[in-house]
Design a protein around this motif. Sequence first.
Motif, PDB file in Angstrom:
ATOM      1  N   ARG A   1      -0.684  16.325 -14.814  1.00  0.00           N
ATOM      2  CA  ARG A   1       0.429  16.587 -15.721  1.00  0.00           C
ATOM      3  C   ARG A   1       0.378  15.662 -16.937  1.00  0.00           C
ATOM      4  NH1 ARG A   1       5.402  14.374 -16.572  1.00  0.00           N
ATOM      5  NH2 ARG A   1       5.147  12.992 -14.807  1.00  0.00           N
ATOM      6  N   ASN A   2       0.058  14.381 -16.707  1.00  0.00           N
ATOM      7  CA  ASN A   2      -0.035  13.447 -17.823  1.00  0.00           C
ATOM      8  C   ASN A   2      -1.192  13.801 -18.745  1.00  0.00           C
ATOM      9  OD1 ASN A   2       2.151  12.026 -16.948  1.00  0.00           O
ATOM     10  ND2 ASN A   2       0.959  10.480 -15.879  1.00  0.00           N
ATOM     11  N   TYR A   3      -2.314  14.272 -18.174  1.00  0.00           N
ATOM     12  CA  TYR A   3      -3.447  14.632 -19.026  1.00  0.00           C
ATOM     13  C   TYR A   3      -3.144  15.874 -19.842  1.00  0.00           C
ATOM     14  CZ  TYR A   3      -7.939  15.895 -20.797  1.00  0.00           C
ATOM     15  OH  TYR A   3      -8.949  16.231 -21.634  1.00  0.00           O
ATOM     16  N   LEU A   4      -2.398  16.813 -19.291  1.00  0.00           N
ATOM     17  CA  LEU A   4      -2.097  18.028 -20.051  1.00  0.00           C
ATOM     18  C   LEU A   4      -1.330  17.698 -21.329  1.00  0.00           C
ATOM     19  CD1 LEU A   4      -1.165  20.595 -17.273  1.00  0.00           C
ATOM     20  CD2 LEU A   4      -3.191  20.558 -18.713  1.00  0.00           C
ATOM     21  N   PHE A   5      -0.384  16.804 -21.240  1.00  0.00           N
ATOM     22  CA  PHE A   5       0.417  16.490 -22.415  1.00  0.00           C
ATOM     23  C   PHE A   5      -0.224  15.397 -23.277  1.00  0.00           C
ATOM     24  CE2 PHE A   5       3.499  18.232 -19.373  1.00  0.00           C
ATOM     25  CZ  PHE A   5       3.925  19.313 -20.126  1.00  0.00           C
ATOM     26  N   ASN A   6      -0.586  14.285 -22.666  1.00  0.00           N
ATOM     27  CA  ASN A   6      -1.148  13.185 -23.429  1.00  0.00           C
ATOM     28  C   ASN A   6      -2.558  13.516 -23.907  1.00  0.00           C
ATOM     29  OD1 ASN A   6      -1.133  10.626 -24.592  1.00  0.00           O
ATOM     30  ND2 ASN A   6      -2.091   9.709 -22.811  1.00  0.00           N
ATOM     31  N   GLY A   7      -3.344  14.178 -23.073  1.00  0.00           N
ATOM     32  CA  GLY A   7      -4.695  14.561 -23.474  1.00  0.00           C
ATOM     33  C   GLY A   7      -4.679  15.556 -24.617  1.00  0.00           C
ATOM     34  N   TYR A   8      -3.766  16.516 -24.570  1.00  0.00           N
ATOM     35  CA  TYR A   8      -3.655  17.476 -25.672  1.00  0.00           C
ATOM     36  C   TYR A   8      -3.257  16.767 -26.964  1.00  0.00           C
ATOM     37  CZ  TYR A   8      -1.920  21.211 -28.609  1.00  0.00           C
ATOM     38  OH  TYR A   8      -1.694  22.052 -29.667  1.00  0.00           O
ATOM     39  N   ARG A   9      -2.345  15.829 -26.867  1.00  0.00           N
ATOM     40  CA  ARG A   9      -1.914  15.098 -28.060  1.00  0.00           C
ATOM     41  C   ARG A   9      -3.066  14.290 -28.644  1.00  0.00           C
ATOM     42  NH1 ARG A   9      -0.771  10.045 -29.074  1.00  0.00           N
ATOM     43  NH2 ARG A   9      -0.900   9.456 -26.887  1.00  0.00           N
TER      44      ARG A   9
ATOM     45  N   PRO B   1       0.812  -1.218   0.000  1.00  0.00           N
ATOM     46  CA  PRO B   1       0.000   0.000   0.000  1.00  0.00           C
ATOM     47  C   PRO B   1       0.845   1.267   0.000  1.00  0.00           C
ATOM     48  CG  PRO B   1      -0.137  -1.106   2.113  1.00  0.00           C
ATOM     49  CD  PRO B   1       0.602  -2.020   1.185  1.00  0.00           C
ATOM     50  N   PHE B   2       2.104   1.151   0.364  1.00  0.00           N
ATOM     51  CA  PHE B   2       2.982   2.312   0.329  1.00  0.00           C
ATOM     52  C   PHE B   2       3.492   2.585  -1.085  1.00  0.00           C
ATOM     53  CE2 PHE B   2       3.368   0.518   4.604  1.00  0.00           C
ATOM     54  CZ  PHE B   2       2.885   1.594   5.326  1.00  0.00           C
ATOM     55  N   GLN B   3       3.416   1.597  -1.958  1.00  0.00           N
ATOM     56  CA  GLN B   3       3.876   1.760  -3.327  1.00  0.00           C
ATOM     57  C   GLN B   3       2.760   2.169  -4.277  1.00  0.00           C
ATOM     58  OE1 GLN B   3       7.001   1.550  -4.611  1.00  0.00           O
ATOM     59  NE2 GLN B   3       7.721   1.402  -2.512  1.00  0.00           N
ATOM     60  N   SER B   4       1.532   1.833  -3.946  1.00  0.00           N
ATOM     61  CA  SER B   4       0.436   2.114  -4.866  1.00  0.00           C
ATOM     62  C   SER B   4      -0.039   3.546  -4.688  1.00  0.00           C
ATOM     63  CB  SER B   4      -0.722   1.144  -4.631  1.00  0.00           C
ATOM     64  OG  SER B   4      -1.239   1.335  -3.342  1.00  0.00           O
ATOM     65  N   LYS B   5      -0.288   4.204  -5.794  1.00  0.00           N
ATOM     66  CA  LYS B   5      -0.823   5.557  -5.786  1.00  0.00           C
ATOM     67  C   LYS B   5      -2.057   5.553  -6.667  1.00  0.00           C
ATOM     68  CE  LYS B   5       3.714   7.599  -5.254  1.00  0.00           C
ATOM     69  NZ  LYS B   5       4.750   8.400  -5.881  1.00  0.00           N
ATOM     70  N   ALA B   6      -3.081   6.234  -6.243  1.00  0.00           N
ATOM     71  CA  ALA B   6      -4.340   6.210  -6.988  1.00  0.00           C
ATOM     72  C   ALA B   6      -4.167   6.830  -8.373  1.00  0.00           C
ATOM     73  CB  ALA B   6      -5.420   6.943  -6.211  1.00  0.00           C
ATOM     74  N   ALA B   7      -3.580   7.984  -8.452  1.00  0.00           N
ATOM     75  CA  ALA B   7      -3.411   8.647  -9.746  1.00  0.00           C
ATOM     76  C   ALA B   7      -2.174   9.534  -9.699  1.00  0.00           C
ATOM     77  CB  ALA B   7      -4.637   9.478 -10.081  1.00  0.00           C
ATOM     78  N   PRO B   8      -0.984   8.939  -9.817  1.00  0.00           N
ATOM     79  CA  PRO B   8       0.216   9.760  -9.745  1.00  0.00           C
ATOM     80  C   PRO B   8       0.383  10.593 -11.012  1.00  0.00           C
ATOM     81  CG  PRO B   8       0.801   7.511 -10.236  1.00  0.00           C
ATOM     82  CD  PRO B   8      -0.672   7.535  -9.986  1.00  0.00           C
TER      83      PRO B   8
END
Length: 100
Positions: A50-58, A39-46
């Motif tokens: 930032r990923n949506y700004l670049f990948n979503g724009y593309r 549970p210390f390694q898992s992140k809900a949405a790391p």
Amino acid sequence: MRPSIARFSDMPGPRVYNLWWGDKGTIRQKGIVTYTLSPFQSKAAPNMLRNYLFNGYRRLSGEALFFLIPFGTGYAIYSWAKSYDAFQNSKAGHIAGAKH
């Protein structure tokens, strides 16, 4: 009467390895490996934003033609029809359309 007959009624036949859910009378299975994530390694949405700004724009820019061209055509027809209707209902439109 044997107790195993009543216990195994309506259960799978004798050729299955694990007879029934929760049945403790079977042989322990060997060689099964399970993996878990700490549970210390898992992140809900790391880095989701930032990923949506670049990948979503593309991704959206690749689909822009498929929604901008129909939207632009529809808006052009709408604005032409609205101005044409305003002209037809104006005094100049009545004079131009009069056939006296």
